[in-house]
Write a protein that holds these residues in place. Structure first.
Motif, PDB file in Angstrom:
ATOM      1  N   GLU A 290       1.335-114.603 -31.860  1.00  0.00           N
ATOM      2  CA  GLU A 290       2.445-113.732 -31.535  1.00  0.00           C
ATOM      3  C   GLU A 290       4.076-113.839 -32.077  1.00  0.00           C
ATOM      4  O   GLU A 290       4.141-114.895 -31.921  1.00  0.00           O
ATOM      5  CB  GLU A 290       2.637-113.191 -29.983  1.00  0.00           C
ATOM      6  CG  GLU A 290       1.375-112.168 -29.343  1.00  0.00           C
ATOM      7  CD  GLU A 290       1.155-111.531 -28.525  1.00  0.00           C
ATOM      8  OE1 GLU A 290       1.342-110.432 -28.479  1.00  0.00           O
ATOM      9  OE2 GLU A 290       1.088-112.799 -27.429  1.00  0.00           O
ATOM     10  N   LYS A 291       4.723-112.804 -31.821  1.00  0.00           N
ATOM     11  CA  LYS A 291       6.126-113.677 -32.697  1.00  0.00           C
ATOM     12  C   LYS A 291       6.625-115.138 -31.668  1.00  0.00           C
ATOM     13  O   LYS A 291       6.894-115.466 -32.520  1.00  0.00           O
ATOM     14  CB  LYS A 291       7.381-112.559 -32.316  1.00  0.00           C
ATOM     15  CG  LYS A 291       8.893-113.069 -32.678  1.00  0.00           C
ATOM     16  CD  LYS A 291       9.898-111.382 -32.156  1.00  0.00           C
ATOM     17  CE  LYS A 291      10.891-111.953 -32.758  1.00  0.00           C
ATOM     18  NZ  LYS A 291      11.928-111.146 -32.660  1.00  0.00           N
TER      19      LYS A 291
ATOM     20  N   ARG B 268       7.109-118.849 -33.523  1.00  0.00           N
ATOM     21  CA  ARG B 268       8.654-119.634 -33.590  1.00  0.00           C
ATOM     22  C   ARG B 268       8.321-121.110 -32.865  1.00  0.00           C
ATOM     23  O   ARG B 268       9.170-121.968 -33.389  1.00  0.00           O
ATOM     24  CB  ARG B 268       9.419-118.905 -32.423  1.00  0.00           C
ATOM     25  CG  ARG B 268       9.850-117.400 -33.345  1.00  0.00           C
ATOM     26  CD  ARG B 268      11.192-117.507 -32.339  1.00  0.00           C
ATOM     27  NE  ARG B 268      11.467-115.841 -33.046  1.00  0.00           N
ATOM     28  CZ  ARG B 268      12.593-115.614 -33.965  1.00  0.00           C
ATOM     29  NH1 ARG B 268      13.432-116.858 -34.642  1.00  0.00           N
ATOM     30  NH2 ARG B 268      13.335-114.406 -33.947  1.00  0.00           N
TER      31      ARG B 268
ATOM     32  N   VAL C  14       8.415-111.115 -39.409  1.00  0.00           N
ATOM     33  CA  VAL C  14       7.885-111.802 -38.035  1.00  0.00           C
ATOM     34  C   VAL C  14       9.446-112.288 -36.744  1.00  0.00           C
ATOM     35  O   VAL C  14       9.858-111.915 -35.621  1.00  0.00           O
ATOM     36  CB  VAL C  14       6.660-112.358 -37.618  1.00  0.00           C
ATOM     37  CG1 VAL C  14       6.655-112.691 -36.488  1.00  0.00           C
ATOM     38  CG2 VAL C  14       5.633-111.077 -38.149  1.00  0.00           C
TER      39      VAL C  14
ATOM     40  N   VAL D  93       5.125-107.414 -35.341  1.00  0.00           N
ATOM     41  CA  VAL D  93       4.129-108.320 -36.217  1.00  0.00           C
ATOM     42  C   VAL D  93       4.088-107.024 -37.932  1.00  0.00           C
ATOM     43  O   VAL D  93       3.173-105.473 -36.658  1.00  0.00           O
ATOM     44  CB  VAL D  93       2.730-108.359 -35.998  1.00  0.00           C
ATOM     45  CG1 VAL D  93       1.799-109.556 -37.154  1.00  0.00           C
ATOM     46  CG2 VAL D  93       3.921-109.931 -34.911  1.00  0.00           C
TER      47      VAL D  93
END
Length: 365
Positions: free
Chosen positions: A223-224, A228, A358, A364
């Motif tokens: 996920e985002k 990161r 994203v 997404v």
């Protein structure tokens, strides 16, 4: 010469000279997908190796030798790196016979393997056939790796085999590839220490892409915040590591991060410097790209590879081929060009995964 080929064939060249390469492509990376047979069942496998095997379709020893000889008759083989992949390449009994033949023609070659079938005899054959590069997959610590690869005990076996390989440093580059997913992202710090202990030359860290069997295991998708964390982890470690750490070749991640996470700027090389001979002889681009009938350029059983390379692949070399409504207005279009071809959604005409969006946006796509 090998280091020159590996450097020349990477994305910086294509990024700087993409217009020139679209007119005058240069074959540097030739994948040979040896087989779709495999001794594992990995949850991310883009080619769904091990499923629906049609042995009668595999290229014979003589057919693949003939293809390599035909290319060497027209090009300087010493300037081409054959990337041996699969399935699991080591299940082919004739692998080293074929690669000895290719090596004698002047090719350099490397292999991507899950590492489980390596033994003393295999290592001897690798040296005898002048294997230059190797990438072995380690996808987490013991429990997560074994589960992700679908083979209990595989982690311990692979670590044992890597130590055997490292006793005699005959490889020009020894790389570990890790596919990061929900099950192993929290193990990256510990894995970094494993890479240090194994004395690898390179650690290629990539995310699980939505292709092949990964679509059956979407619960493992990042996920985002995970993306990161992953990219910042690579950035941080690259600044202090004694070995190379790279994000690999997939996905444009924005200009701010590009040279922080990989050696060169992103550009998808499919059709420009990279092509493949698939297990059944089909002439294609990167083997990870969705197998679509209209994208197959020919077959080495009846076609001359060089003729196809020089006169085919036209769609792949159109810099605007992926200029969809979702991409053409993007300020990064000239750098990204639609992102990685292997994650392009041909039905929806948009990227399945745009990491740049994203990281900048809220969801997404």
């Amino acid at each position: 010469m090998l280091k020159e080929i590996m450097k020349y064939g990477e994305a910086e060249l294509a990024y700087k000279n993409k217009k020139e390469l679209s007119k005058h492509p240069v074959l540097y990376n030739l994948f040979w997908e040896t087989t779709l047979r495999c001794n594992a069942k990995c949850k991310h496998c883009g080619s769904r190796a091990g499923e629906n095997i049609q042995l009668q379709d595999e290229l014979t020893t003589e057919q693949i030798k003939k293809a390599f000889k035909s290319i060497a008759d027209k090009y300087d083989a010493s300037k081409i790196l054959i990337n041996v992949t699969g399935g699991e390449p080591l299940v082919r009994q004739d692998l080293f016979e074929v690669m000895k033949f290719a090596s004698d023609l002047g090719y350099h070659w490397g292999i991507t393997t899950n590492g489980m079938l390596i033994d003393d005899e295999t290592i001897k054959k690798m040296k005898d056939t002048k294997l230059a590069t190797m990438s072995i997959s380690i996808d987490g610590l013991e429990t997560s790796h074994d589960d992700f690869r679908g083979v209990k005990g595989s982690y311990k076996k692979i670590i044992e085999n890597i130590r055997k390989l490292q006793q005699d440093k005959f490889l020009h580059c020894f790389q570990i590839t890790t596919v990061v997913n929900k099950s192993n992202i929290n193990e990256l710090e510990q894995m970094y220490k494993v890479m240090e202990n194994l004395e690898v030359d390179s650690w290629r860290v990539v995310n699980m892409d939505p292709i092949g069997r990964a679509n059956d295991n979407s619960n493992l998708a990042l996920e985002k915040d995970d993306y990161r964390y992953l990219l910042n982890f690579i950035k941080e470690k690259r600044n202090k590591s004694k070995f190379e750490i790279t994000y690999g070749c997939a996905h444009f991640v924005g200009m701010e991060l590009e040279k922080e996470i990989r050696k060169n700027m992103f550009f998808c090389m499919a059709g420009y410097t990279t092509a493949s001979i698939l297990y059944n002889g089909d002439i294609y681009v990167c083997p990870n790209v969705e197998r679509r009938k209209e994208l197959i350029q020919g077959n080495v059983k009846q076609d001359d590879f060089v003729e196809i390379w020089e006169n085919g692949f036209k769609w792949f070399r159109d810099l605007d081929k992926l200029k969809s409504k979702d991409c053409e207005k993007c300020q990064n279009w000239k750098y990204c060009r639609g992102d990685s071809l292997h994650t392009w959604d041909f039905q929806k005409n948009k990227p399945k995964l745009c990491l740049n969006q994203v990281l900048e946006g809220d969801k997404v796509i």
